[in-house]
Design a protein around this motif. Structure first.
Motif, PDB file in Angstrom:
ATOM      1  N   SER A 161       0.857  -0.973   0.515  1.00  0.00           N
ATOM      2  CA  SER A 161       0.099   0.538  -0.140  1.00  0.00           C
ATOM      3  C   SER A 161       0.455   1.173   0.101  1.00  0.00           C
ATOM      4  O   SER A 161       0.249   2.531  -0.379  1.00  0.00           O
ATOM      5  N   MET A 162       2.108   0.982   0.062  1.00  0.00           N
ATOM      6  CA  MET A 162       2.952   2.380   0.277  1.00  0.00           C
ATOM      7  C   MET A 162       3.725   2.720  -1.148  1.00  0.00           C
ATOM      8  O   MET A 162       4.274   3.691  -1.677  1.00  0.00           O
ATOM      9  N   ASP A 163       3.147   1.418  -1.922  1.00  0.00           N
ATOM     10  CA  ASP A 163       3.807   2.184  -3.585  1.00  0.00           C
ATOM     11  C   ASP A 163       3.313   3.108  -4.299  1.00  0.00           C
ATOM     12  O   ASP A 163       2.143   3.753  -3.856  1.00  0.00           O
ATOM     13  N   GLY A 164       4.054   3.848  -4.737  1.00  0.00           N
ATOM     14  CA  GLY A 164       3.723   4.836  -5.630  1.00  0.00           C
ATOM     15  C   GLY A 164       3.898   6.035  -4.440  1.00  0.00           C
ATOM     16  O   GLY A 164       5.036   6.101  -4.724  1.00  0.00           O
ATOM     17  N   GLU A 165       3.162   7.123  -5.018  1.00  0.00           N
ATOM     18  CA  GLU A 165       3.768   8.554  -3.896  1.00  0.00           C
ATOM     19  C   GLU A 165       4.171   8.816  -3.067  1.00  0.00           C
ATOM     20  O   GLU A 165       4.947   9.006  -2.401  1.00  0.00           O
ATOM     21  N   PRO A 166       3.315   7.680  -1.563  1.00  0.00           N
ATOM     22  CA  PRO A 166       3.762   7.576  -0.183  1.00  0.00           C
ATOM     23  C   PRO A 166       5.301   7.711  -0.305  1.00  0.00           C
ATOM     24  O   PRO A 166       5.901   8.367   0.843  1.00  0.00           O
ATOM     25  N   SER A 167       5.393   6.179  -1.145  1.00  0.00           N
ATOM     26  CA  SER A 167       7.142   6.170  -0.647  1.00  0.00           C
ATOM     27  C   SER A 167       8.082   7.146  -1.623  1.00  0.00           C
ATOM     28  O   SER A 167       8.683   6.998  -1.115  1.00  0.00           O
ATOM     29  N   VAL A 168       7.829   7.285  -2.526  1.00  0.00           N
ATOM     30  CA  VAL A 168       8.665   8.499  -2.971  1.00  0.00           C
ATOM     31  C   VAL A 168       9.247   9.925  -2.374  1.00  0.00           C
ATOM     32  O   VAL A 168       9.451   9.981  -2.040  1.00  0.00           O
ATOM     33  N   GLU A 225      23.032   7.933   0.888  1.00  0.00           N
ATOM     34  CA  GLU A 225      21.290   7.741   0.457  1.00  0.00           C
ATOM     35  C   GLU A 225      20.869   6.588  -0.754  1.00  0.00           C
ATOM     36  O   GLU A 225      19.614   6.334  -0.770  1.00  0.00           O
ATOM     37  N   ASP A 226      21.391   6.474  -1.096  1.00  0.00           N
ATOM     38  CA  ASP A 226      21.397   6.410  -2.937  1.00  0.00           C
ATOM     39  C   ASP A 226      20.931   4.570  -2.514  1.00  0.00           C
ATOM     40  O   ASP A 226      20.017   3.616  -3.434  1.00  0.00           O
ATOM     41  N   SER A 227      22.090   4.226  -0.900  1.00  0.00           N
ATOM     42  CA  SER A 227      21.330   2.515  -1.182  1.00  0.00           C
ATOM     43  C   SER A 227      20.207   2.573  -0.710  1.00  0.00           C
ATOM     44  O   SER A 227      19.800   0.942  -0.615  1.00  0.00           O
ATOM     45  N   LEU A 228      19.582   3.198   0.482  1.00  0.00           N
ATOM     46  CA  LEU A 228      18.379   3.528   0.364  1.00  0.00           C
ATOM     47  C   LEU A 228      17.190   2.999  -0.160  1.00  0.00           C
ATOM     48  O   LEU A 228      16.339   4.012  -0.784  1.00  0.00           O
ATOM     49  N   MET A 229      16.853   1.994  -0.727  1.00  0.00           N
ATOM     50  CA  MET A 229      16.024   1.618  -2.029  1.00  0.00           C
ATOM     51  C   MET A 229      14.877   1.343  -1.286  1.00  0.00           C
ATOM     52  O   MET A 229      15.263  -0.081  -0.415  1.00  0.00           O
ATOM     53  N   MET A 230      13.424   1.101  -1.377  1.00  0.00           N
ATOM     54  CA  MET A 230      12.139   1.251  -1.078  1.00  0.00           C
ATOM     55  C   MET A 230      11.410   0.513  -2.284  1.00  0.00           C
ATOM     56  O   MET A 230      11.849   1.234  -3.245  1.00  0.00           O
ATOM     57  N   ASP A 231      11.229  -0.416  -2.440  1.00  0.00           N
ATOM     58  CA  ASP A 231      10.138  -1.297  -3.084  1.00  0.00           C
ATOM     59  C   ASP A 231       9.179  -1.971  -2.245  1.00  0.00           C
ATOM     60  O   ASP A 231       9.579  -2.815  -2.485  1.00  0.00           O
ATOM     61  N   PRO A 232       7.712  -0.874  -2.583  1.00  0.00           N
ATOM     62  CA  PRO A 232       7.499  -1.378  -1.407  1.00  0.00           C
ATOM     63  C   PRO A 232       5.964  -2.702  -2.142  1.00  0.00           C
ATOM     64  O   PRO A 232       5.588  -2.638  -3.821  1.00  0.00           O
ATOM     65  N   ASN A 233       6.134  -3.882  -1.395  1.00  0.00           N
ATOM     66  CA  ASN A 233       5.083  -4.839  -2.079  1.00  0.00           C
ATOM     67  C   ASN A 233       4.607  -5.953  -0.886  1.00  0.00           C
ATOM     68  O   ASN A 233       5.763  -5.203   0.633  1.00  0.00           O
ATOM     69  N   GLY A 234       3.887  -6.625  -1.227  1.00  0.00           N
ATOM     70  CA  GLY A 234       3.355  -7.501  -0.200  1.00  0.00           C
ATOM     71  C   GLY A 234       2.708  -7.197   1.453  1.00  0.00           C
ATOM     72  O   GLY A 234       2.317  -5.995   1.223  1.00  0.00           O
ATOM     73  N   LYS A 235       2.591  -7.898   2.421  1.00  0.00           N
ATOM     74  CA  LYS A 235       2.050  -6.891   3.887  1.00  0.00           C
ATOM     75  C   LYS A 235       2.690  -6.820   4.637  1.00  0.00           C
ATOM     76  O   LYS A 235       4.123  -5.724   3.986  1.00  0.00           O
ATOM     77  N   TRP A 266      11.368   4.896  15.538  1.00  0.00           N
ATOM     78  CA  TRP A 266      10.348   6.173  15.452  1.00  0.00           C
ATOM     79  C   TRP A 266       9.125   4.711  13.893  1.00  0.00           C
ATOM     80  O   TRP A 266      10.316   4.613  13.068  1.00  0.00           O
ATOM     81  N   LEU A 267       8.569   4.475  14.263  1.00  0.00           N
ATOM     82  CA  LEU A 267       7.582   3.348  13.354  1.00  0.00           C
ATOM     83  C   LEU A 267       6.426   4.728  12.157  1.00  0.00           C
ATOM     84  O   LEU A 267       5.869   5.469  13.418  1.00  0.00           O
ATOM     85  N   MET A 268       7.071   4.489  11.309  1.00  0.00           N
ATOM     86  CA  MET A 268       5.792   4.202  10.312  1.00  0.00           C
ATOM     87  C   MET A 268       5.126   3.450   9.279  1.00  0.00           C
ATOM     88  O   MET A 268       5.783   2.858   8.606  1.00  0.00           O
ATOM     89  N   THR A 269       4.038   3.697   9.142  1.00  0.00           N
ATOM     90  CA  THR A 269       3.272   2.589   8.776  1.00  0.00           C
ATOM     91  C   THR A 269       2.075   3.739   8.174  1.00  0.00           C
ATOM     92  O   THR A 269       1.674   4.517   8.403  1.00  0.00           O
ATOM     93  N   ASP A 270       1.330   2.811   7.263  1.00  0.00           N
ATOM     94  CA  ASP A 270       0.084   3.777   6.824  1.00  0.00           C
ATOM     95  C   ASP A 270      -0.780   2.193   6.252  1.00  0.00           C
ATOM     96  O   ASP A 270      -2.241   2.324   6.173  1.00  0.00           O
ATOM     97  N   GLY A 271      -0.832   1.526   7.222  1.00  0.00           N
ATOM     98  CA  GLY A 271      -1.020   0.136   7.774  1.00  0.00           C
ATOM     99  C   GLY A 271      -2.311   0.297   9.036  1.00  0.00           C
ATOM    100  O   GLY A 271      -1.578   0.248   9.606  1.00  0.00           O
ATOM    101  N   SER A 272      -1.785  -1.317   8.492  1.00  0.00           N
ATOM    102  CA  SER A 272      -3.062  -1.986  10.516  1.00  0.00           C
ATOM    103  C   SER A 272      -1.609  -3.286   9.970  1.00  0.00           C
ATOM    104  O   SER A 272      -1.593  -4.008   8.977  1.00  0.00           O
ATOM    105  N   PRO A 273      -1.009  -3.677  10.647  1.00  0.00           N
ATOM    106  CA  PRO A 273       0.080  -4.985  11.086  1.00  0.00           C
ATOM    107  C   PRO A 273      -0.527  -6.739  10.538  1.00  0.00           C
ATOM    108  O   PRO A 273      -1.846  -6.438  11.132  1.00  0.00           O
ATOM    109  N   THR A 274       0.488  -7.163   9.735  1.00  0.00           N
ATOM    110  CA  THR A 274      -0.811  -8.167   9.360  1.00  0.00           C
ATOM    111  C   THR A 274      -0.065  -9.169  10.251  1.00  0.00           C
ATOM    112  O   THR A 274      -0.698 -10.796   9.883  1.00  0.00           O
ATOM    113  N   ASP A 275       0.582  -9.633  11.379  1.00  0.00           N
ATOM    114  CA  ASP A 275       1.422 -10.116  11.468  1.00  0.00           C
ATOM    115  C   ASP A 275       1.018 -10.801  12.873  1.00  0.00           C
ATOM    116  O   ASP A 275       1.333 -10.927  13.982  1.00  0.00           O
TER     117      ASP A 275
END
Lengths: 237, 245
Positions: free
Chosen positions: A32-39, A87-97, A131-140
């Motif tokens: 759900s972080m894919d797109g604008e939020p992760s950018v 910072e270029d190494s800090l890649m985010m590739d949103p997917n999954g739970k 420092w925790l950041m989330t846009d959802g609800s835990p699945t685990d």
């Protein structure tokens, strides 16, 4: 009369090291972080590192680590002073739970390890930040999930509450967009903060200032943080 | 008469210079016929009036001794309460909260052979006996670099350290701004870094002008080398008993 002057260059000193202020960012990297939020998150993160680099003391004292969580938790940056972070190494590739429970426990373990390293090397340190950041609800984990999720929920919340109350670390939770604020409120001792729409940059600005001012403090009974109005609202019951 | 030489200085750290804050460390000392006294305080960086807290606490301790004409027997707990009350009174007049004046406090009173000590918070005291150095009072620290107890803390009496010691002819007192460079911490115990203290004790042996020595201590604390230790304010004081005459 001959008098021996005190020459500072000839006074033997131990090799003192700057005290360290460890900060671990635990970031949601689920689908759900894919797109604008992760950018925007990544942009904010870059600015955050840049701002800390501009602060002479924070540069020496603050150590940042980044943990991403989706199907599982992964440390993409071990504790490093900001100068060493590419910072270029800090890649985010949103997917999954959203393995938030795992990520929180993982972050707490990394913090404890780091403290042991400091102690072994005679390095003093400040109270660590999580420092925790989330846009959802835990699945685990969930208070109303299946047995396994309930158990995980109990372990995680107890560990966070115990850690905060005993001064082992500071724990902050930030909700992005549709984040489940009720869940965050139950995990965190401090009220969680709901970020205003796409205010990543303002949030990281606040965070770098707060961390820099903590790392400047020599002796403090209590850390006083600025209000978060510029980017989010504290959610109390 | 007893012979004492006392010297010391407080200097502002880089972080306080850059943020425009006043120096929050303060040191004072005095010599009477029968004793000498040194007091130092480190105002909390996070407290709005920490520097004032350190000044008032230190001055009130000096005043306590002076007004009582440097008594042979001092009730140290009473002295600390007096300092704490002075800070509280000052806070009322000055218009801030009491805890805005958070400061540490170290007091040394030497009657020659006999030494009395008060410590609350971090910083510490090292003493010389023969040619060896000992930690007379070690920093009261918590796990974290930026947390300690203060004279203004509600639970201060629980942490207050008072004591009587004998046979240290030279004493060194300092605040936490240099503590890491002159003490070695092994687990929770602090040991003096010998090379440093033997250099400082030779310096004290070879000089007797308090003013010149204090000036040189100040220069030392202000040097780049000492600035590199920490960006904190720094205080260092020497109390040397040179026998009776």
């Amino acid at each position: 009369m001959f008098r021996k002057k005190l020459e500072s260059s000839a006074v033997p000193l131990r090799y003192p090291s700057e005290p360290k202020c460890p900060v671990i960012l635990v970031l949601d990297n689920s689908g759900s972080m894919d797109g604008e939020p992760s950018v925007e998150l990544r942009k904010g993160l870059k600015k955050f590192l840049k701002d800390l680099r501009k602060d002479d003391l924070a540069r020496k004292r603050v150590e940042i680590s980044v943990v991403l969580f989706s199907d599982s938790a992964k440390q993409i940056l071990p504790f490093s002073t900001v100068d060493l972070v590419n910072e270029d190494s800090l890649m985010m590739d949103p997917n999954g739970k959203t393995a938030m429970g795992e990520a929180i426990l993982f972050a707490i373990s990394r913090i404890e390890e780091r403290k042991l390293d400091y102690s072994k090397n005679g390095i003093q340190y400040f109270r660590p930040w999580i420092w925790l950041m989330t846009d959802g609800s835990p699945t685990d984990m969930h208070p109303e999930g299946n047995e396994q999720m309930k158990t995980e929920w109990k372990v995680v919340t107890e560990k966070v509450h115990e850690g905060v109350r005993n001064g082992k670390f500071l724990f902050f939770a930030v909700g992005i967009e549709d984040a489940d604020m009720d869940i965050l409120r139950d995990i965190s001792v401090e009220p969680p903060i709901r970020m205003n729409e796409q205010k990543f940059s303002e949030m990281f600005d606040w965070l770098s200032k707060s961390i820099a001012s903590t790392s400047r403090s020599s002796t403090s009974e209590q850390i006083r943080l600025d209000p978060t109005d510029s980017w989010g609202k504290r959610v109390v019951k | 008469m007893k012979n004492f030489v006392l010297a010391g200085a407080s200097v502002q750290g880089a972080s306080h210079i850059s943020s425009g804050t006043e120096c929050q460390d303060f040191i004072s000392f005095a010599i009477a016929d029968n004793c000498s006294i040194m007091a130092l305080g480190d105002g909390a960086g996070s407290a709005r009036r920490g520097g004032a807290g350190a000044r008032v606490a230190v001055r009130s301790v000096m005043e306590y001794m002076r007004e009582r004409k440097y008594p042979e027997r001092v009730n140290l707990k009473h002295m600390v309460e007096y300092a704490r009350n002075s800070v509280a009174h000052f806070a009322v007049l000055d218009g801030y909260d009491f805890r805005d004046y958070a400061t540490t406090l170290i007091v040394l009173i030497s009657y020659g052979e006999r030494i009395r000590l008060i410590q609350i918070g971090d910083g510490g005291v090292v003493g010389r006996r023969g040619d060896r150095f000992y930690t007379v009072s070690q920093p009261m620290v918590t796990e974290y670099a930026n947390e300690t107890v203060f004279l203004t803390s509600t639970s201060y009496s629980k942490y207050l350290r008072t004591g009587t010691f004998r046979n240290y002819d030279m004493l060194f007192a300092f605040t936490d701004g240099i503590q890491n460079a002159i003490l070695e911490r092994r687990n929770d115990i602090f040991f003096p870094f010998n090379d440093f203290f033997s250099t400082m004790s030779s310096f004290a042996e070879e000089n007797s002008s308090s003013e010149e020595m204090s000036g040189e201590i100040r220069e030392m604390l202000e040097s780049q080398r000492f600035r590199n230790i920490s960006s904190d304010d720094k205080t260092f004081g020497i109390m040397h008993y040179r026998g009776d005459s």
